[in-house]
Design an enzyme around this catalytic site. Structure first.
Site, PDB file in Angstrom:
ATOM      1  N   HIS A  36     185.474 126.907 136.436  1.00  0.00           N
ATOM      2  CA  HIS A  36     184.327 127.476 136.930  1.00  0.00           C
ATOM      3  C   HIS A  36     182.959 127.160 136.382  1.00  0.00           C
ATOM      4  O   HIS A  36     182.221 128.082 135.756  1.00  0.00           O
ATOM      5  CB  HIS A  36     184.625 129.108 137.005  1.00  0.00           C
ATOM      6  CG  HIS A  36     185.327 129.563 138.217  1.00  0.00           C
ATOM      7  ND1 HIS A  36     186.089 130.299 137.921  1.00  0.00           N
ATOM      8  CD2 HIS A  36     185.384 128.982 139.462  1.00  0.00           C
ATOM      9  CE1 HIS A  36     186.708 130.765 139.194  1.00  0.00           C
ATOM     10  NE2 HIS A  36     186.335 129.882 140.165  1.00  0.00           N
ATOM     11  N   CYS A  92     196.010 124.718 133.474  1.00  0.00           N
ATOM     12  CA  CYS A  92     196.100 125.357 132.123  1.00  0.00           C
ATOM     13  C   CYS A  92     197.710 125.752 131.759  1.00  0.00           C
ATOM     14  O   CYS A  92     197.991 126.078 132.420  1.00  0.00           O
ATOM     15  CB  CYS A  92     194.944 126.597 131.850  1.00  0.00           C
ATOM     16  SG  CYS A  92     195.304 127.215 130.199  1.00  0.00           S
ATOM     17  N   HIS A 120     191.065 135.396 143.368  1.00  0.00           N
ATOM     18  CA  HIS A 120     190.834 134.495 142.330  1.00  0.00           C
ATOM     19  C   HIS A 120     191.958 133.180 142.547  1.00  0.00           C
ATOM     20  O   HIS A 120     192.991 133.553 142.740  1.00  0.00           O
ATOM     21  CB  HIS A 120     191.108 134.981 141.052  1.00  0.00           C
ATOM     22  CG  HIS A 120     190.541 133.919 139.764  1.00  0.00           C
ATOM     23  ND1 HIS A 120     191.308 133.196 139.387  1.00  0.00           N
ATOM     24  CD2 HIS A 120     189.332 134.195 139.162  1.00  0.00           C
ATOM     25  CE1 HIS A 120     190.457 132.355 138.447  1.00  0.00           C
ATOM     26  NE2 HIS A 120     189.398 133.252 138.210  1.00  0.00           N
ATOM     27  N   GLU A 122     193.347 131.224 140.322  1.00  0.00           N
ATOM     28  CA  GLU A 122     194.734 131.416 139.572  1.00  0.00           C
ATOM     29  C   GLU A 122     195.535 132.263 140.195  1.00  0.00           C
ATOM     30  O   GLU A 122     196.823 131.828 140.106  1.00  0.00           O
ATOM     31  CB  GLU A 122     193.980 131.865 138.187  1.00  0.00           C
ATOM     32  CG  GLU A 122     195.178 132.267 137.260  1.00  0.00           C
ATOM     33  CD  GLU A 122     194.985 132.770 136.033  1.00  0.00           C
ATOM     34  OE1 GLU A 122     193.930 132.540 135.567  1.00  0.00           O
ATOM     35  OE2 GLU A 122     195.566 133.642 135.617  1.00  0.00           O
ATOM     36  N   THR A 157     195.211 135.767 133.412  1.00  0.00           N
ATOM     37  CA  THR A 157     194.952 135.346 132.026  1.00  0.00           C
ATOM     38  C   THR A 157     193.848 135.766 131.379  1.00  0.00           C
ATOM     39  O   THR A 157     193.542 136.130 130.141  1.00  0.00           O
ATOM     40  CB  THR A 157     194.901 133.505 131.820  1.00  0.00           C
ATOM     41  OG1 THR A 157     193.930 132.861 132.954  1.00  0.00           O
ATOM     42  CG2 THR A 157     196.204 133.077 132.092  1.00  0.00           C
ATOM     43  N   CYS A 185     195.205 135.718 128.198  1.00  0.00           N
ATOM     44  CA  CYS A 185     195.239 134.715 127.182  1.00  0.00           C
ATOM     45  C   CYS A 185     194.205 135.063 125.880  1.00  0.00           C
ATOM     46  O   CYS A 185     193.300 135.854 125.945  1.00  0.00           O
ATOM     47  CB  CYS A 185     194.321 133.559 127.952  1.00  0.00           C
ATOM     48  SG  CYS A 185     194.089 132.300 126.814  1.00  0.00           S
ATOM     49  N   SER A 213     182.643 132.886 137.467  1.00  0.00           N
ATOM     50  CA  SER A 213     183.614 132.971 136.618  1.00  0.00           C
ATOM     51  C   SER A 213     183.847 134.264 136.174  1.00  0.00           C
ATOM     52  O   SER A 213     183.337 135.236 135.587  1.00  0.00           O
ATOM     53  CB  SER A 213     183.019 131.958 135.177  1.00  0.00           C
ATOM     54  OG  SER A 213     183.711 132.603 133.915  1.00  0.00           O
ATOM     55  N   SER A 214     185.159 134.738 136.369  1.00  0.00           N
ATOM     56  CA  SER A 214     185.824 136.002 135.958  1.00  0.00           C
ATOM     57  C   SER A 214     185.534 136.232 134.582  1.00  0.00           C
ATOM     58  O   SER A 214     185.067 137.413 134.182  1.00  0.00           O
ATOM     59  CB  SER A 214     187.446 136.005 136.262  1.00  0.00           C
ATOM     60  OG  SER A 214     188.017 137.092 135.908  1.00  0.00           O
ATOM     61  N   SER A 257     184.322 128.878 130.321  1.00  0.00           N
ATOM     62  CA  SER A 257     184.312 127.493 130.965  1.00  0.00           C
ATOM     63  C   SER A 257     182.689 126.945 130.861  1.00  0.00           C
ATOM     64  O   SER A 257     182.437 125.973 131.749  1.00  0.00           O
ATOM     65  CB  SER A 257     184.559 127.669 132.616  1.00  0.00           C
ATOM     66  OG  SER A 257     185.130 128.661 132.951  1.00  0.00           O
TER      67      SER A 257
END
Lengths: 275, 275
Positions: A36, A92, A120, A122, A157, A185, A213-214, A257
């Protein structure tokens, strides 16, 4: 004005890994943005001819296709594999994990609860590996949802751990078995903790990262709680001189990111503004 | 003075079931107290010649042995089975459940965390079915304990749910997978909720139950929080006249092992005290 960097910031393991994979796959395409961060995507295009495509139809036969860090839905992967292309997986490993978990847990007959943002990429990817997953961002969204007595749960994550605990607490109150996989994460934690600490000391915070970007948005939110003069910028151009007037300590952090060269540019520009 | 009964009180499913089993097995022995209520145990002895024995050595060949509601350790059951006796299992099915769970989870390679009192017969029983279980009553006791990344957890049936949540929250913060089995019994909840509600309205609370009964003590604790004049009694004889002086509303509840005939006796005596 003093400039202080957060103790932990910027690229996480998965992003570093994906960029390396892309750099080692010149003249390829990425299906959706690799990470992102628009600036880094532009750099990969210029330097390695790694191009971004958004639709499968745009991908030509015999091309090399890099899968983005966030992963892609199972069905899309199947479509890619049907095409005569080389698939290079830069998902990832911390995202592959929840994909595998929800797949296995669905097979074992668990209801799947995914704590994350249904929009999102992901989560779109993780969802596709589950049977009838329930995707929620809060306990309120979970209430009344049809779930079996056996529930397995994973988290996006980049989510806040405390919010995930609320979901789990609700589930364990209502279900006989709750299988909790902590898929949040650590890199996100570390950047967040460092941002929290620094934002308490700073009177201005610059958060560098993609506006979509989250995890960058999370950093921004955390900083804003402690330091009202917090600003999210994608690059040095977005800095505004008046933000810094009368400030004594400028804290800097960056999303997972955000490449180092952008962070360095921003710092250089802040230094110039001071003059 | 008005006397109010809690909306839910007294015998739970498992205790009713165990008493029925004992009544249907006259001239038998129970290995350890069948339930945590001395008065009921005396009644079973008098009326059905169901005798309490505390040690396996005291059990004679060819006798019929009733297993208590709380269950017994696996090794003790094996010893009983070696003897030439008939084993009649009155273990509450809600206690058999965590025994089965920890056995299965141990086989599957999970570390086992049992939230409960290591000295309580129920927990001694459950523990015996697990491989190297960790038994704790608080997060503090859990800290630093050696656990694998895969943890399965069960709770003593009579524990407070909120306390169990704390254990789970700690585990999910530190471990990759936490398999939460909510083995806390609803009957306990229902009696507790009703006691909480009633103790807010009453200016005296009488909690009837065994002084070694875990769930009765919990009821007492909950009532005491809302109504300082709360008293735990095992039977009508323990009531004291001065407790009731000037009181307007007397709330009554009873532990999950308290038989109805004792509750009725207590109520009758309270009515007499008023005169």
């Amino acid at each position: 004005m003093e400039i202080r960097l957060a103790k932990s910031y910027g690229f996480c393991f998965g992003v570093k890994r994906a960029i390396k994979i892309a750099e080692e796959s010149p003249n390829s395409v990425t299906f959706g943005p690799l990470i992102h961060n628009k600036n880094e995507i532009d750099r990969l295009k210029e330097k390695y001819n790694v191009e971004l495509v958004e639709e499968i139809d745009e991908i030509q036969e015999n091309s090399r296709v890099v899968i983005r860090t966030h992963g892609i839905p199972k069905e899309k992967l199947a479509l890619l594999k049907e095409k005569n292309v080389e698939v290079i997986d830069a998902t990832c490993p911390f995202v592959t994990k929840p994909q595998e978990i929800v797949s296995k847990m669905s097979e074992e007959g668990y209801s799947i609860v995914i704590f994350g943002d249904i929009n999102h990429p992901e989560i779109k990817g993780v969802m596709s590996y589950a049977t009838d997953p329930i995707v929620v961002l809060s306990v309120e969204e979970l209430e009344g949802k049809p779930l079996k007595e056996k529930v397995a749960t994973v988290a996006q994550t980049t989510r806040k751990f405390e919010e995930y605990q609320k979901i789990v607490n609700y589930l364990m109150e209502h279900k006989k078995e709750v299988r909790v996989f902590n898929t949040i994460c650590n890199a996100t934690f570390e950047n967040q903790d460092a941002a929290r600490e620094l934002s308490r000391e700073a009177d201005i915070m610059i958060i560098i990262g993609g506006k979509n970007s989250s995890n960058t948005k999370q950093l921004f939110k955390i900083c804003k709680e402690n330091c009202p003069d917090s600003y999210l910028v994608e690059n040095a151009k977005e800095l505004e001189k008046e933000w810094f007037e009368g400030k004594k300590v400028c804290g800097i952090t960056a999303g997972a990111s955000t490449p180092n060269w952008i962070i360095e540019e921003v710092i250089e520009n802040i230094k110039k503004i001071q003059v």
